[in-house]
Design a protein around this motif. Structure first.
Motif, short mmCIF file in Angstrom:
data_model
loop_
_atom_site.label_atom_id
_atom_site.label_comp_id
_atom_site.label_asym_id
_atom_site.label_seq_id
_atom_site.Cartn_x
_atom_site.Cartn_y
_atom_site.Cartn_z
N PHE A 185 13.10 13.73 -9.75
CA PHE A 185 13.00 12.73 -10.89
C PHE A 185 11.82 11.85 -12.16
O PHE A 185 11.88 11.85 -12.77
N ASN A 186 11.21 10.99 -10.92
CA ASN A 186 10.46 10.71 -11.14
C ASN A 186 8.98 11.36 -11.47
O ASN A 186 8.39 10.73 -12.59
N MET A 187 8.50 11.99 -10.69
CA MET A 187 7.33 13.39 -11.33
C MET A 187 7.64 14.08 -12.59
O MET A 187 7.40 14.11 -13.35
N VAL A 188 9.05 14.25 -13.01
CA VAL A 188 9.76 15.09 -14.43
C VAL A 188 9.43 13.89 -15.32
O VAL A 188 8.57 14.59 -16.77
N ALA A 189 9.98 12.86 -15.34
CA ALA A 189 9.92 11.75 -16.07
C ALA A 189 8.40 11.07 -15.98
O ALA A 189 8.61 11.19 -17.36
N VAL B 294 19.29 2.98 -19.98
CA VAL B 294 20.63 2.53 -19.23
C VAL B 294 21.38 2.64 -18.55
O VAL B 294 22.00 2.31 -17.48
N ALA B 295 21.81 3.95 -18.48
CA ALA B 295 21.71 5.08 -17.81
C ALA B 295 21.48 5.00 -16.45
O ALA B 295 21.97 5.19 -15.13
N ASN B 296 20.04 5.52 -16.16
CA ASN B 296 19.16 4.95 -14.70
C ASN B 296 19.82 3.71 -14.55
O ASN B 296 19.18 3.75 -13.58
N VAL C 296 22.13 1.71 -14.88
CA VAL C 296 23.47 1.58 -13.73
C VAL C 296 23.10 1.92 -13.16
O VAL C 296 24.49 1.46 -11.95
N ILE C 297 22.62 3.32 -12.45
CA ILE C 297 22.71 4.91 -11.72
C ILE C 297 22.09 3.77 -10.07
O ILE C 297 22.84 3.78 -8.98
N GLY C 298 21.06 2.45 -11.00
CA GLY C 298 20.74 1.87 -9.13
C GLY C 298 22.05 0.88 -8.78
O GLY C 298 21.33 0.34 -7.58
N PHE C 299 22.58 1.12 -9.36
CA PHE C 299 23.43 -0.11 -9.09
C PHE C 299 25.08 0.10 -7.90
O PHE C 299 25.42 -0.27 -7.20
N ILE C 300 24.68 1.72 -8.00
CA ILE C 300 26.00 2.55 -7.22
C ILE C 300 25.95 2.67 -6.11
O ILE C 300 24.69 2.46 -5.44
N PRO C 301 26.60 1.99 -4.55
CA PRO C 301 26.48 1.66 -3.74
C PRO C 301 26.22 3.11 -3.35
O PRO C 301 26.93 4.07 -2.67
N SER D 123 16.45 1.75 -5.52
CA SER D 123 16.36 0.08 -5.54
C SER D 123 16.41 -0.07 -7.02
O SER D 123 15.34 0.30 -8.17
N TRP D 124 17.51 -0.79 -7.80
CA TRP D 124 17.33 -1.13 -9.27
C TRP D 124 16.42 -2.29 -9.03
O TRP D 124 16.04 -2.50 -10.62
#
Length: 258
Positions: free
Chosen positions: A109-113, A188-190, A192-197, A202-203
């Motif tokens: 994900f990080n490298m594609v972004a 925003v979507a990404n 929010v994903i960081g807060f999913i338990p 690391s949000w």
């Protein structure tokens, strides 16, 4: 002599005219047509190589006897705390080259972004400003981890730098009057994903990188046109100084686990 549509030109005169011709630059100070986004490519290659080294202890026979790169260079707030025996502040930056060895999705994900955003931002601001933007965003992500994360929980990933690019791209697009609705929704979507338990994302690093990227891009985009390069680099140096000051302030506040 150099043949021209009308007659011939003196080579010395042609070269002098080229030398005097103003260099075309983008709105943010980069040379127009400065070439491929080499910094983006270099960071992607570096992260891929480091990730390969991280996998060696897990999959190569006898690899367990080799140094654990992840453990040696991941960042946790304890590594910048006075009560922890290992004071290793460089981990605030080295952690951004690491990714979770157990999750290929993390680095993918990080490298594609980075691939998609870097090829837009780097030509717009130039390789030096772009490199500083990545560096500051990575540091900003670690500063947020310092203040907001568990002292002993290690953090890895280029997400702070990537979210810094998200923030920078938003500012640069707004500066040119382009639409940013799709980008805002993606960020925003990404976040929010960081807060999913349970996802172990690391949000804190995302948030710190995003804020730093926005501030750094504002410095780049709002600098006065006269002596623009000087103002930009002084401003970016100021952002770095603030991050270092926040690190110095936050390090003594890291609580000793009970």
């Amino acid at each position: 002599m150099i043949e021209a549509p009308v007659g011939f030109h003196c080579p010395v005169c042609v070269n002098e005219a080229r030398r005097r011709r103003p260099t075309q630059r983008t709105q943010f100070g980069a040379k127009v047509g400065s070439g491929r986004p080499l910094v983006t490519y270099a960071v992607i290659i570096a992260c891929a190589l480091v990730y390969a080294v991280q996998l060696i202890p897990m999959y190569l026979p006898g690899g367990a006897a080799l140094p654990n790169i992840t453990g040696l260079f991941a960042y946790a707030p304890a590594y910048t705390s006075e009560w922890f025996p290992q004071f290793e502040p460089w981990r605030m930056l080295t952690s951004s080259l690491l990714h979770s060895p157990s999750s290929a999705v993390h680095i993918l994900f990080n490298m594609v972004a980075l691939w998609f955003i870097g090829r837009v931002v780097e030509p717009a601001v130039g390789p030096l400003r772009y490199g500083l933007l990545l560096l500051l965003s990575a540091l900003g992500g670690s500063v947020a981890v310092l203040y907001l994360s568990d002292p002993l929980t290690p953090t890895v990933g280029a997400s702070g730098a990537v979210f810094g690019l998200f923030g920078a791209l938003f500012v640069l697009l707004r500066s040119t009057g382009a639409q940013t609705g799709g980008l805002v929704a993606l960020v925003v979507a990404n976040l929010v994903i960081g807060f999913i338990p349970g996802l172990n994302i690391s949000w804190q690093g995302h948030l710190g990188g995003l804020i730093t990227g926005v501030v750094a891009a504002l410095v780049i985009s709002k600098a006065p046109r006269r002596n623009r390069g000087l103002w930009q680099f002084v401003g970016l140096a100021g952002v770095g100084a603030v991050l270092l000051a926040l690190t110095g302030i936050g390090a003594p506040l890291v609580a000793l686990p009970v």
